[in-house]
Design an enzyme around this catalytic site. Structure first.
Site, short mmCIF file in Angstrom:
data_model
loop_
_atom_site.label_atom_id
_atom_site.label_comp_id
_atom_site.label_asym_id
_atom_site.label_seq_id
_atom_site.Cartn_x
_atom_site.Cartn_y
_atom_site.Cartn_z
N PRO A 190 0.84 -1.21 0.00
CA PRO A 190 0.00 0.00 0.00
C PRO A 190 0.87 1.26 0.00
CG PRO A 190 -0.16 -1.16 2.12
CD PRO A 190 0.65 -2.03 1.21
N VAL A 191 0.44 2.28 -0.76
CA VAL A 191 1.25 3.50 -0.84
C VAL A 191 1.01 4.40 0.37
CG1 VAL A 191 1.43 3.53 -3.37
CG2 VAL A 191 -0.46 4.73 -2.25
N ASP A 215 15.06 3.61 4.57
CA ASP A 215 14.16 2.82 3.72
C ASP A 215 14.93 2.15 2.60
OD1 ASP A 215 12.12 3.82 5.24
OD2 ASP A 215 10.85 4.40 3.55
N GLY A 250 3.86 3.90 5.27
CA GLY A 250 4.98 3.58 6.15
C GLY A 250 5.65 2.25 5.84
N LEU A 251 5.30 1.62 4.72
CA LEU A 251 5.90 0.31 4.41
C LEU A 251 6.94 0.41 3.30
CD1 LEU A 251 2.84 -2.13 4.73
CD2 LEU A 251 4.55 -1.52 6.44
N GLY A 252 7.31 1.63 2.93
CA GLY A 252 8.42 1.80 1.99
C GLY A 252 8.06 1.53 0.54
N SER A 253 6.80 1.78 0.19
CA SER A 253 6.37 1.46 -1.18
C SER A 253 7.21 2.19 -2.24
CB SER A 253 4.87 1.76 -1.31
OG SER A 253 4.61 2.66 -2.32
N ALA A 285 10.67 0.65 -2.61
CA ALA A 285 10.59 -0.70 -3.19
C ALA A 285 10.33 -0.62 -4.69
CB ALA A 285 9.49 -1.50 -2.49
O1 PMV Z 1 8.74 5.93 4.56
P1 PMV Z 1 8.18 5.83 5.93
O2 PMV Z 1 6.85 6.44 6.11
O3 PMV Z 1 8.34 4.46 6.51
O4 PMV Z 1 9.11 6.77 6.89
C1 PMV Z 1 10.48 6.66 6.98
C2 PMV Z 1 10.95 6.94 8.35
C3 PMV Z 1 11.19 8.38 8.74
O5 PMV Z 1 12.14 8.29 9.81
C4 PMV Z 1 9.92 9.03 9.26
C5 PMV Z 1 11.76 9.24 7.63
C6 PMV Z 1 13.16 8.87 7.21
O6 PMV Z 1 13.57 9.32 6.13
O7 PMV Z 1 13.87 8.16 7.96
#
Ligand code: PMV
Length: 309
Positions: free
Chosen positions: A96-97, A147, A100-103, A106
């Site tokens: 899912p975009v 990420d 927080g799962l790095g879409s 990836a």
């Molecule tokens: O891409 P996300 O939503 O998993 O966020 C990455 C984690 C943060 O610490 C919030 C941002 C970063 O660049 O490290």
């Protein structure tokens, strides 16, 4: 065909942007795949997305600096000093975009690997990691680099910005349930809001970031020594500090409460926050119960994942 996994952050998001350590791991069952199809002569390289985010083919204009796809292609082709291949690359993502799962990272990783494959090359992980980091700037503004690192190497990592990669050893399997609030939220906005807070009140925010770093180091010791008992409490403490940084949301709080009531040992938001996903630490005999509790509390999806198997 090439692919790349989703990822989740166990500890340390946001503080990692300010030089504190963080811990993240790949979610290898949730992937983006990229498939190449050769086009006829004279046709331009193009991209098509299938699955949930289905689109029509779009031509890739290498000079478009605001396009993550074009930038990926340009950086790969420049590295090999190659001309654009006449291929259609089809991207299929299960991730899912904006959750927080790095879409984004990836998709970039799978795409970069596919473009290299289309010119009969293979990108070394170190170079690929640099390319994905560059493209992450288009999505995130000032990414910490966590990420791209966890997704490219597809290994659990202990990450400190601008420091060499440290892989994490996990001697004893650890189970989590990942729960999706179903609310998409921009990491870029959450990161820049924390930045504003940090600038306005450095004396209050800096110690919070340092405390998060301290929790990450304690979590690392617990994970690497196989004594995972303290992890649940450390997750709750990390989450409380993230709440102070204003990156939680009512939906995340609701899922965290449900997970704890369902028997989880600890829970926290994961990633940029304000929506997206949360994670709960569980044991084999409570995992399914917690997953059901999250779904009953309104999670859009919830799945169990085990690290260190
Ligand atoms: O891409 P996300 O939503 O998993 O966020 C990455 C984690 C943060 O610490 C919030 C941002 C970063 O660049 O490290």
């Amino acid at each position: 065909m090439t692919s790349a996994p989703a990822k989740f952050i166990l500890f340390g998001e946001h503080a990692v942007v300010y030089g504190q350590p963080a811990i993240a791991a790949p979610l290898s069952n949730l992937r983006v795949t990229a498939t190449i199809r050769k086009l006829k002569d004279q046709q331009q390289m193009r991209l098509i997305t299938t699955g949930e985010n289905e689109s029509l083919p779009i031509d890739i204009h290498l000079e478009d600096v605001n396009s993550a796809f074009a930038t990926t292609a340009r950086l790969v082709l420049d590295y090999f000093d190659a001309l654009p291949p006449q291929v259609e690359i089809s991207i299929d993502s299960q991730i899912p975009v904006a959750s927080g799962l790095g879409s984004g990272a990836a998709v970039t990783t799978a795409l970069a690997r596919a473009i290299a494959e289309a010119i009969n090359q293979s990108l070394p992980d170190e170079k690929l990691n640099q390319i994905v980091f560059e493209v992450e700037k288009i999505y995130h503004g000032i990414p910490s680099g966590i990420d791209n690192t966890v997704i490219v190497y597809e290994k659990p990592v202990y990450y400190v910005r601008n420091h060499p990669l440290e892989l994490l050893s996990i001697p004893k399997p650890i189970m989590f349930v990942v729960g999706d609030t179903g609310i998409s939220a921009s990491t870029k906005i959450a990161v820049s809001d924390v930045g504003r807070l940090h600038k306005a009140e450095p004396n209050r925010i800096q110690p919070i970031l340092a405390s998060i770093g301290g929790l990450v180091n304690r979590a690392r010791i617990a994970i690497e020594s196989g004594h995972i008992e303290p992890l649940g409490h450390l997750m709750l403490q990390n989450h409380a500090l993230l709440r102070t940084l204003t990156v939680s949301s009512p939906e995340i709080e609701n899922l965290i409460e449900a997970a704890i009531a369902g028997g989880a040992l600890g829970a926290k938001l994961s990633g940029g926050g304000r929506g997206g996903n949360m994670i709960a630490l569980v044991q084999a005999d409570t995992a399914e119960n917690v997953r059901q509790a999250l779904l009953n509390a309104g999670a859009k999806r919830a799945f169990i994942t085990t690290l260190g198997e």
